[in-house]
Every structure is written in C-alpha cells, then in structure tokens.
Design an enzyme around this catalytic site. Structure first.
Site, PDB file in Angstrom:
ATOM      1  N   HIS A  99       0.866  -1.179   0.000  1.00 26.82           N
ATOM      2  CA  HIS A  99       0.000   0.000   0.000  1.00 26.82           C
ATOM      3  C   HIS A  99       0.909   1.236   0.000  1.00 26.82           C
ATOM      4  O   HIS A  99       2.000   1.200   0.561  1.00 26.82           O
ATOM      5  CB  HIS A  99      -0.829   0.138   1.273  1.00 26.82           C
ATOM      6  CG  HIS A  99      -1.679  -1.009   1.667  1.00 26.82           C
ATOM      7  ND1 HIS A  99      -1.188  -2.130   2.280  1.00 26.82           N
ATOM      8  CD2 HIS A  99      -3.020  -1.192   1.585  1.00 26.82           C
ATOM      9  CE1 HIS A  99      -2.195  -2.954   2.550  1.00 26.82           C
ATOM     10  NE2 HIS A  99      -3.291  -2.428   2.139  1.00 26.82           N
ATOM     11  N   ASP A 102       2.312   2.059   3.414  1.00 24.98           N
ATOM     12  CA  ASP A 102       3.356   1.187   3.967  1.00 24.98           C
ATOM     13  C   ASP A 102       4.752   1.704   3.653  1.00 24.98           C
ATOM     14  O   ASP A 102       5.707   1.370   4.354  1.00 24.98           O
ATOM     15  CB  ASP A 102       3.302  -0.217   3.329  1.00 24.98           C
ATOM     16  CG  ASP A 102       1.943  -0.853   3.344  1.00 24.98           C
ATOM     17  OD1 ASP A 102       1.167  -0.553   4.266  1.00 24.98           O
ATOM     18  OD2 ASP A 102       1.664  -1.670   2.431  1.00 24.98           O
TER      19      ASP A 102
END
Ligand code: CO
Ligand code: CO
Ligand code: CO
Ligand code: CO
Ligand code: CO
Ligand code: CO
Ligand code: CO
Ligand code: CO
Lengths: 433, 433, 433, 433
Positions: A99, A102
């Site tokens: 993501h 992240d």
C-alpha cells in the site's frame, strides 16, 4: 544487504529431513509439478505492511516491535525498503505487494504524499532491477487515516471520495510504473458502523462509480494487470459491502463489471464470513472471477482477523486444489497477508514465519497436484452427476414444470437416495497428504 | 371450533394495562397508523409447520408434543386443519402459510401425494371461505424426506430434480387455487455437506433453471402472486446457496430474474448469516427485491436456527422501520416462522406465544411509524450526505480519476472528519420506544 | 458374523502406500511407540449410538438410514448387537461404549426397561467373551425421552430426579457387570432453555447431589472404573451446566469431588465452547482431571455439534501430544463419538469412516510421540520459564507485594520483552507431521 | 469547569416526553424504587480510559479523536482530570473508575511512574472533595505496555511478575487513598497466544499467588473495599484464564479465595464467552461471588469486544433483575465500560452517549423492580420446583441410588412432563417494559 538479518543465511531447499531451521523442507522452487515449477505455480509474494510497517499493536496494547526503520522520514522509508528487499532475496520470493502508506511517509498535503510515493517507488524500481523481485500488486491504504473513518468511495463527504480517487490514481500509477501484475481494492472502511446514519443504496452507487472509474483508468492508461477486489465481511466496520465472493459477484453484475474485475481471496476473510477458504475459491472459479489469494490463516476460536502465517497443510491442500482446478494463477499469486504474532520480536521470527508458510504452501500444492493428477476425486465427483448426461437428465433441460410433472406421474418416478460417500472421499484426500 | 383450545377465549385488544394474559396489549387491528390499519400494515400470518406439524424434537430428543391430530391419515389432516383455523380465528390473524408436507399425509406415489394435497386444500378453501382467513403463501417441502437429502433442484440425480419440479408445480397449483398472495422457495437442501463431492457450477445452474421454470409457470398460469426466495446461510446443510440477500441478488442477476423474484427475509437466518435483521431488510430495499418477512427471533448465543417467537421490541422497531421505508408490504406480510420451545406443551402456550409475538410486532411497528413520521432520523441521515447535492459532489459524478486527482491537487483538498453521531441517533431511536 | 458387511473384509494394516481402501495406512496395532503398542496407546472404542442407533435425522429432515435392525423388539436389539460386534471385530477395535437407550427397547415401565437392559447386556457379555472386545464405558441416556425434556438430575420435578437416579443405577450395574473401565455422565439436558423459569442455584445443588450419589454407589459396589463427566456448553439446551473443563472443575471443587471424578473431553464440545481441543486437554491435565476422549471433529463453520469423523492429522497430533504429556490413557481411551453424514448410506461408509478416523488418530499419535521424544518443544517451553528457577524467581515465592515493590524500586527493574517464537514453534511441530 | 463541554448544559431529569436531547428521560436520581433512590440503586460510574484516554484507534486505523489533553505531561494529565470531573459533574454520576495508565504519564522508571500516579491522585483527591464524586474502583493497566505482552502475573519472566506486583501495590495504595470502594483485576494478558510455548499449570499457579498477595495486602493495609476479578474469555489473547464467571469460581476455589474475591461482570465479555449477561449475573449470584458490573453492550454480529454504550432496555431489565435478586449492589456499581464509536468526534457525543446509557439503565432497573415487586415471575419460578418441598422431593435428599431405584420400581414412577411456559414468561416480562 542491511545488517538487520545479519546472522541469517539465505534460505535454500534442503529436503524434508533437514535439521536446519533456516532451510525449506518442501519448497524447492525448481521442482516441476504438473509441468510447471513450484515457483511458477505458487508465485509467492511478501506483504510490505505486515512485515515492515506494522508496529505490533492490538486493541489493548501498543507497539511491541522496535525496528530501526520506524519513523516518518524518506531516509527511514529507504532503510525499510533496503531491509524488505533483503528479506525478499533471502527468502527467494519472486514478488511483493504494498500500500502507499506502507512505503512512504504521509505528506502535509496530498501532493506531497504523492511526491513521496513517486520517490520511494523510483527507489523500488532500482531495487527490483537489481534483485529481479517483481510487484504482484499495489494498492491504496484508504482506511488507516482518520479522514477515511467513514469510508473512502462510500464516504458521505464528497471531498473524501475525491481524495480517495486521487489516491487510487497515484497508486495505480505507481503500480503500472513498477510493472505490477494486478491492482487490488480492499474496502476496509467501505461499509458502516451503524445503519442508522447510513444510506446503503447511495453508498453502493458511489462504490460502483469508483470501481467504474478504476476500470476506465486501467484501460485509458493501458495498465495490463488485473483489477482485484478483496472481500471481507466486517472488521474494522460492523458491515463491509464486499462481504464475500458471492456478494462481490452480485455487486459486479449490478455495475456490469463482472468481466473486468476479479477477486483476491483471503483465508481469514473467508473464515470471518462463515465460509471455508476452499468454498470461496471454488465459488470464484464457478463464477469466473477467481484472481489471486491472500494466504494466511485465521484462528477458528477468534472472532476477528488474525492474519496468521498458515501452517495446516491439509487445509492448504484443499485450497490449492481449487486453485489448480481453476487453471492455476494467471496474473495472481500467493501473497502472504500474514503478520507475526506481536510477541515474535526477533528478525529470525520474520524470516522463519515466511519459511514455514512457504513450506506449508508447497506441501499443500504438491498434495493437491497429486490428487488432481491421480484423478480419483474428480472421477468420483463426475460419476455422482452422471445421470444428467443421460436420457432423463437431458430431457429435463428442455421441459417445463407441467411437462416434468406429467413425466413424474406417468413414469411413477420415485428417486432412491445414493450414498454421498463423504468419509470415503475424506479418506481419499488424506492419502495424498 | 374444535375443543383443543376449549378454555381459551378469542383474543381481543385490551390495551397496555390489561392484566389479562389472553388479550392484546399493543395490537389493535383497527388502529390506524400512517394512514393504514395495523392489520393492513402487519399482515400477520401463522405458519402451519411449526404450530401444527412439528412434534417437538431436537437433535438429542424426540417428540414432546402429543397432539390429537398427529398421524398419517386424511382424517387427522382435517382435524389438524380444524384446530389450525380455530387458532387463526381466535388470534384474528388474516393469513396463514403452509408446505405440502405440513398439511397432507405423504402418499405412496407422487400422484397420491398430490391427490391428498388437492383434497386437503379443497377443505382449506371451505374453511377460508367460512372464516375469511387468507393464504399469504404456499411452498413445497423439498427437504424433509430422504429423497431430498442431497438437494432438490441441485440434486446430482435428475430424478430428484424432476420429482422436485413436479412437487413445486403441485404446490403452486394449490397456492393459486387458494388465492395465495405469494409463493416461497426455501432451499434447505440446496447447498452441500462437503465440497469434495459437489460441482457448484453445475448445481447453481440447476437451481437457476428450476427458478426460471417457476417464473415461467407463474406467468403461464396467470398466478398473480410474488415469487419469493428465502435466504439462509446454512443448517441443515454446511452451505446453502441462498446464503443471504446479497447472495440471492447475485444469483438473480446471473439468471436475469431480479425483476421477477423477491426475497422473504427471516430474522433468524439473517443472524446466522452474520447480519442484523434490519441489515437484510435495508439491503433488499436498496436492491429492489424486498418482499416479505418471516418473523421470529434467533438466540444470539446459539449457532443454529432457533425460530423463537420474537419479543424484543427495540429490535423489531428497527426491522419495521425498514419495512416502512420500503413502502410497507405489497403482497408480503409478517409470517410467524416461529415455534414453541419444545417444553411448551400446553394449548395455551401456542396461543400466547402468538399473542406475545403479535403484540411485540405491533409495538415495534408503532414505534417505527412514529420515528418515520417524526422525520428526525431521516433528516439526520440526509444531512450527512448533503455534500453530494452540491458543487463538488455533483462535479464528481462526471469526472474521471485523473480529473479528480487534478482537482484534489489544485484545491488542496484535505477532508476533515465529521462526527457520525451514532450514540445520539441511538438515543433518538430510544425516544420512540 | 451377520451379512450386513458381507462384502467387506476385516481391516488389516498395509502401510501408507496401499491402494486398498479397506486397509489401515497408519494404524498398525502392534507397532510400538514410546514403549507401548499403538493399540494400547489409542485404546479405540466404537460408539453404539451413532453407528447403530441414529437414524440419520437432522432438524429439517427425517430418517435416511434404513437398517435391518431398526425397531423396538429384543430380537432386533440382538441383531443390532450382532452387527455391532461384527463391525468391532472387522475393525479390530478393542472397546465399545453405549447408552442404555442405544441397546435395548424402552419398556412400558422402568422395571421393564431395566429387564431389557439386563437381557441385552447378558447377550453382550457372551459376545465380549467370544470376541475379546471390551467395554470402555457405559452411560445412561437421560436426554432423549420427553420425560427428560426439562433435565434429569436438575429437573424441577423430583420424580424425574428419582427416575434418573434409578436409570443411572441400572446403567452403572450394567457397566460393572460387563467390566466397563469407566462410567460417563453427559448432562445433555442439565442446563436450561430460559433463565426465566430456572433456579440455577437449586439445579446446581441437585446436580451435585446426584454426582455424590454416583460416587457413593461406585464405592459401595466396588466398581473399579473411573467416573467421568463430559463437558459441553450448549445444544440441545441454551446453556449446559457442564460448559467446559474449567466449569466442571469449579463444580467438582464445590462438591469436594475433584479427586473422584475426571473428564471425558470431546473435540466438538471444546470447539462449541470456544476452545481448541488441545486447550481442554491441557487444562484437564493441569487440573489433574484428565480422563478420556471422545474423538470426533466439529465443522468450524457450523454452530452446532457436528460429530464428524476426524481427519485433520496436524490437529490430532496436538491433541495426542497433550494426552501423552498427561501420561497417556489410564482407564480412558479414544472413543469415536462420531457419526456418518446422513447421506453416507452404505455399510462400507460405516466401516471406512472408522478406518479413516483410526488412521488419522494413529498418524497424529505417532507424530506426537516423535515430538515428545525429540524433546525440542518441551525444551523450548521450559527455557521460556527458566527465570523462575533462579534468584529473583525464587525470591518472589516468599515475598509480599510491599517487599516486591521495594525490590523493583531498589533494583530499578525494567523488564525487557523476549520473543515468544510462536511461528518457529509452529514450524517445529510441522517437522513431525 | 473547563471549556471542552462549554455549550453543553448540566444534565437534568425532564421526564419521558422531553424534546431536549441534553436531559434524562428516565434517570431521575432521586426517584425512589423499592425503598432506595435510583442513584443509590444504580451507583453509576464513568470509565476514565474509554472517555478520556482512548484515541479512537482500531486494528485498521489510528487516532480519530483530537483532544486538547492528549500528550505525556503532568500538565496535560491535570487538564484531562479537569475535563473528566467536569463531565462527571455535568452528568451527575456519583463515581468514576481508572487505571494508572489512564491518568498519569508513564515515567522512565517504575519509581517515576509511581510518583506521577501519586501526584495525579492527590489532584483527584482535591477534585473529589470539591465535587463529591467518589471512586468506585481503581485498577492497574497490566496489558498495554510491551513489557506485559506475554502476561503480567503469568509472565514467563519473573521480572515482569515483580513489576506487575509493584504496580498493583501502587494502584491499591492510590485506590485506598482515594477511598475507592473496590479494587479490580482484569487479566487482559493473563492467558496465551499459543499453547505451544505455554505452561498452563505454572501460569495458573503464578496467577493464584499474585491474587493471594493482593488479598493479603488488602488485609494488611486495612483496605475496606472489595477485590474484584473481571472475567473475559479472550481478546487480546487467544485464551484468557479468567474466561467467565464459572471459570473464575473454579480458580478461586482452587486457591481458597472464594470468600475473599468477587466478580465484576461485563456485558460484552459475557457475550464473547457465549453467555447472556443475565446468565453471568445469575451464576455469580448463585455462587455467592456477585460484585459489580461493567455496563456496556457488545455487537452480536462482531466477534470482538465492542464496548458500546448500552441501549436495549429489555436486555438491561433482565440484567438489573438479577442484580436486584442478588440484593442490589453492595460496594459494587454500574460502571460504563463503554466507549464512543471512533466516528463520534464531538464533545456532545461523549456527554450524550452517557445520557443515553444512564437512561437505558434507569428504565431497565425500574422495569426490573416492578417485575420483582409484582412477584409473578418469582412465583412462577418457585411453583415449578414446588415438588421438592414435598414428600418425594424431601425423601430424595436422604436416599442413595439403590434406595431411589427401589422406590421408582415399587411405586412405578413414570414422570409426566409439564409445560415450561417459556413464551408466557417472556410475555410477562414484556408487560413491565
Ligand atoms: Co488480505
Ligand atoms: Co486479513
Ligand atoms: Co423462514
Ligand atoms: Co428459521
Ligand atoms: Co461425546
Ligand atoms: Co458431540
Ligand atoms: Co470491563
Ligand atoms: Co470490554
């Protein structure tokens, strides 16, 4: 390589009898099964979020992991990437997934967040080149920040819809840039906390519109990957619109997108929805929307998503059996959407959790392949429905209720039950394990 | 009237303060709410099966009820009908519902079973004429007999499919003859015990074909009622294909029947599927397939379908609120798919269980109507989405991902969360109770 | 031998590679593991009720099995016994278990029921002599007949308490006569359907009194076996007083019977109570009340007791690991409290379900034994608590809160977390499978 | 008063018909019911943690609340206290509850943490004096900090046991200083994540030893309050040793502490353990260990502890009925262990959530009192067991199995079932609502 894993060797296949914890016992990437290497069958991916971004908190406790890369700077983001790619290489996994949240620090503005994402994904590109590790899929985190607390696409506030759309675009761009093979949508906040303040018809329409825009953008930009929805019934919300495979299918049909979008099925989400993993896989295959899997395991005694590393080989054999029946992965793969237990503090825990999971997957897939090649289970299944290829079965396909009723009366049809042989089939499955 | 209920008076409305157990405290059939009598709003129906056919067994124990009409002759079937209509009249319920197996002895052949059904439904017709009680819906029991153990429409054996089709025809005929306002399909065995012996794609296709034939037969015979599917996730099977409203919707879309078939939603089945009752109702409304309800209650601590009489008024208010938002019942109604606890042996228990349930429904509906007429809840809901009627919201409807992204960057959109006000809305609801 | 299983051979061990369905692949009764044969470790027993008395019904359907011995005469009861012992011999199981209601027709009076029980158990005695099959345990069915609908020992009606006491006596007598090694109490109706009509304190006292009488009668008659309680949380009741191992322990302590009574733990009941099977086993061991096991498996997606034959070897390895840690079975054993799926109609299904279950148990036990003999898991567990054998740990055993507080302050104690290594231990377990 | 709630008035009782959201509709603190004011019956307490320390995070998202007092200084801790006492006063709650970690910043050392605790509790003392608000209970947070990740009393590391003991002492000291009426132990980490690394017997012994030290310290310091254990089955752990009331009872019996320690029962924890709230209350009453309640509500469709404000009056009536049957609260009370939904951002949400909860409790208690005073439910319950006061019932108390068996045979006892009347009793309950 960084020194985070410094005492840990690269993991090699050593066979079932090895005493070496840091070796594969079942996953020999080059072993050929049903005409394909295990590496190509399994298409393993590591999940950036659980392994590198999660601090170890739970609803009753805070951070347990102390990682040198925790923090909010681009420098730390790069250190994180260094360690991540170090792990990918040591494990020999061909893919990873991420993501936006992240991998890059959140900026003060959307523009700055996007700039950060571009910078870190450029850094990824270099590392991918250097290591050969590829991107299975990218995705946008539209659930952690408080702005998404009431949904992303389904938010009552159009500003959040807009922000979400822009974020998805930036993540699709990054995924395309990195040659990602899929783009995933998990609607963690696309649901509700209470029906009392929710207009389901409207929110569903908003979700449909967002999905249509995603599909359009895919085509417009020539992104060759697959768009995947990941179903989950609830948690963090009380109800999530992408409840399970059947629900997603109805949603896709409603918006005419069943030919454009497939599903990424997670074991833990299947369990939370009251299904077995193999059920969800078999259903997706039956509906023509099987895409990819998030491999993990849910604790059967817990009512929330535990995202544990998988370890029960018999269960995994049934899952991969459905994957193989679906023709195996096309753009999909086996992503470990699994996190360490929060007490597993050591770098070795992180490596060995993946080793155990990869071994269990390999053992499961090999058993599944043997079962499929042997053909006994499929032969038994087909035999059970054999009557449909014959006279009466065929006739029923062109009759109506009244004609069938006449037939039943005329022939005095009085069906006699036949054994379903469940236990015998369960014994048969155990033979391959 | 029979003497089964001989010491029990007809039940009349006496108001909330009555000390008479054998009176309604909330259900005044003639009370007008939102322009309609309670009788017309609620459209109560009694279920023949639970009240007159169920012997009181459970998985660990046999029959507890000893009813004078238990047995397998037409004479006893008529006695059962006498008692049933006696109860309908004493309660003042306008409707009843039945399966073929509830009302007639099974014959030695399909033809004989059908003859029995015709005879008993002729007897019903007389009683309906005499009492004014009407048929809310009929249905076929395609799950109790061992011939259906592996499914009805979805059976691997085409003979069972044929037998099921013929049975459905006979039940649709009986329903039409009696002026039934709906015909219901509950697929208790349309699912599987083990995936290992199941071809889901094929079984789903068989189910779709059967449903198409049902719809065709409805049109061919000019049956004016609604075809309803009753979703349930599991039990008796491990998995039932009509899992919940969302699943049924996907199924209907797949076979192009979403304009032909609606849903009959049961509280207990909603619970088993991991949903609240009001969720299923609201979803059916949003999808345009809301039909009717099976009113009962499931024990939240039990993992199976307990089919208890409902008693929690706040929960029922939320359910009827969704019914009212859906415009109220058209051909549907409130069927008590509820059974006495197996220890409730007395005739009075049977009457009073219905009295309590009807009162709870009436209290719930009145609260729901007040809530809807007051309009505060709906006003709050609409206010939450107000932004979608304005500039940005409208603009989003005609933009694509890239345009929205440009907009977010250009305007520096940074959405600020707003309170969801859940507790305030919950307090508001309690105000009407 | 009867001809029910006429085409089915006696089951022999043929090793993992056999293609013969009618052979053991893992259960070699004479194989020695940890100094004991598998036969003596596992002490398999067949359950009379599921295999020979259950007609195949479920809450939505009736009998599916058509067995020549179904009926209510002593002659049929003997035919049933003939088939049962035929199966015990073909499988080579050393034990069986039964309820009174499984084996004899109910009489018109208690006295007649007892006479029937005596007659059939005399018949059993002959067959046991002839075959060498022994009785693992006997028990009384105090839940199926309508007289027990509101409980047996805990019934509000003292007549039912008396009837239950007399029934237990007759079953204990039968068990003693047949040399049974245990006597089991499962309180299927000892609980409630609704708190509203229940006096829990009183019912609990009644249960305690009954248990005390059972223990007294054991001693009075010199019965050498173990008294076992089988916990279950609910179903058929809403709440069962013997919820789980911890609850039974509290109950035993309350009545001072924790030295007299042990537990018979069933996998399916553990699951229903929200525990893993190995949890219940480990807890019983920790509390000193481990007795015996009812081996089966519960479907994790079903909310009721599915009593399936076990087949997941990794789960069974963890269970037998706890059995072995508890020192193995003393008077207890592995009773298959498992029933065929109701679609498994054939005699071969009955045999092969047991074959599969026995093989899975054997494979599980062998893995457990290897794990225990290897010692790595126990070494890791002990190392984790090593600090308690040293200075501070020892000191804490003789300090009070204030002294410990002083110590923490004086020494500036600031504990540093250590990895729990869960995934590494899970990998270790998989090594033995 | 602070200005956090600046536009919000003090909450007064205005009766059921008020249109004022900021008023009680049912809770009139001075209303006398069964000889006691509602204030004295209900003994409401606010929980510091949920209302003032929780940032609004969940497993998939971070902080949503932005409170001016968030931060780690003593100054902010005092601002938090100012707002908290402001809320207590506006609501008119007589009590509050807290953990150490809710109220003071963590220090660098245990000594500094303790100093901070002393300082803030001195500040509390002043505010309590000024406002009349009292302390229902104090407790130690032994679960949030990473040092407790593997347990507090049950930690494998004796240093953690020592640190926990010292922390408990400091919290007991603070509680005693503030005149707290109870001291609570909730063992959020006293359980395990995996059996594989856990020595349950040892951990249970450690827990017992800690509890003994707590009881000893209570007596040594002359603390007059009650020691309470709060059961919970799981979450955050996979298994928590204080699973439910029955489990805690067995534990107390084992360590001889059943006369020293009572239970604090939380609705949400009862639900997670598979029980109704009223079950846990009734059981605690039956076992003589009922102490206090944590009032909240769990979502029945969620598998984790949702800690919502309660709103279902019929459920609460059943709960308070058990409280009243237990004689009402002694040192215990009604603590709102309930948190706002994370989207409920506004100060008004915090106030109104409590208002709604207090009103629902008051309405429930009044219904319960009416039900108890009316006596019909208790009369029905007693009538059901009447046989035990008569001949046979009395005789059974002094007979043994053999004598009872003789009696059954001699008298031909053949018990006849009597209706359990569940639905009638449910109707009766609804009469008071
Ligand atoms: Co996932
Ligand atoms: Co997950
Ligand atoms: Co129904
Ligand atoms: Co139902
Ligand atoms: Co059992
Ligand atoms: Co069972
Ligand atoms: Co609490
Ligand atoms: Co809680």
């Amino acid at each position: 390589m960084t020194d985070f894993f410094k005492d840990i060797p690269a993991i090699r296949y050593e066979g079932p009898d090895t005493e070496n914890e840091f070796a594969f016992r079942h996953y020999n990437p080059d072993e050929v099964v049903m005409g394909k290497t295990l590496k190509d069958h399994l298409r393993f991916a590591c999940a950036y979020w659980h392994s590198f971004a999660w601090p170890g908190g739970d609803p009753f406790g805070g951070q347990t992991f102390e990682r040198p890369w925790f923090g909010d700077t681009m420098e730390l983001a790069k250190l994180k990437a260094d360690v991540a790619f170090d792990m990918f290489e040591r494990l020999g996994v061909p893919y990873f997934c991420f993501h936006d949240a992240d991998v890059r620090p959140e900026g003060d503005t959307f523009a700055e967040s996007t700039k950060n994402l571009e910078e870190i994904t450029d850094y990824f590109a270099e590392k991918m080149d250097a290591t050969g590790v590829k991107l299975l899929w990218g995705t946008a985190n539209l659930f952690s920040h408080r702005r998404f607390m009431a949904g992303a696409a389904t938010n009552p506030d159009p500003e959040v819809f807009a922000y979400s759309a822009a974020t998805i675009k930036s993540c699709m761009d990054a995924t395309r840039k990195l040659g990602g093979e899929n783009y995933v949508l998990w609607g963690g906040r696309e649901g509700y906390e209470t029906l009392l303040n929710t207009d389901m018809a409207r929110e569903r329409a908003q979700a449909g519109r967002m999905l249509q825009m995603v599909v359009d953008y895919k085509h417009k930009t020539g992104f060759a990957g697959t768009i995947l929805i990941e179903p989950k019934p609830q948690e963090p919300t009380k109800h999530q619109y992408d409840y399970d495979v059947a629900t997603v299918y109805g949603f896709l049909k409603d918006f005419g997108l069943e030919g454009e979008v497939k599903v990424n099925i997670e074991q833990g989400h299947a369990i939370l929805a009251g299904h077995s993993f193999e059920h969800e896989l078999a259903l997706a295959r039956a509906l023509g929307i099987f895409g990819s899997i998030d491999m993990n395991r849910n604790d059967y005694q817990s009512g929330w998503d535990t995202d544990q590393f998988p370890n029960n080989v018999p269960e995994m054999a049934l899952a991969y059996y459905e994957v193989l029946r679906a023709g195996g992965f096309d753009t999909g793969g086996t992503n470990f959407d699994a996190k360490l237990r929060r007490q597993s503090l050591d770098p070795a825990d992180l490596i060995l959790a993946h080793v155990g999971g990869m071994d269990a997957c390999a053992a499961g897939l090999k058993a599944a392949a043997a079962m499929l090649e042997d053909g006994k289970l499929e032969a038994a299944r087909e035999a059970r429905y054999a009557g449909w290829s014959e006279g009466l079965g065929q006739k029923l396909l062109t009759s109506d209720l009244a004609e069938i009723s006449d037939l039943v009366i005329a022939k005095g049809i009085n069906p006699q039950p036949r054994s379903g042989r469940q236990e015998r089939l369960e014994n048969l499955v155990n033979k391959y394990l």
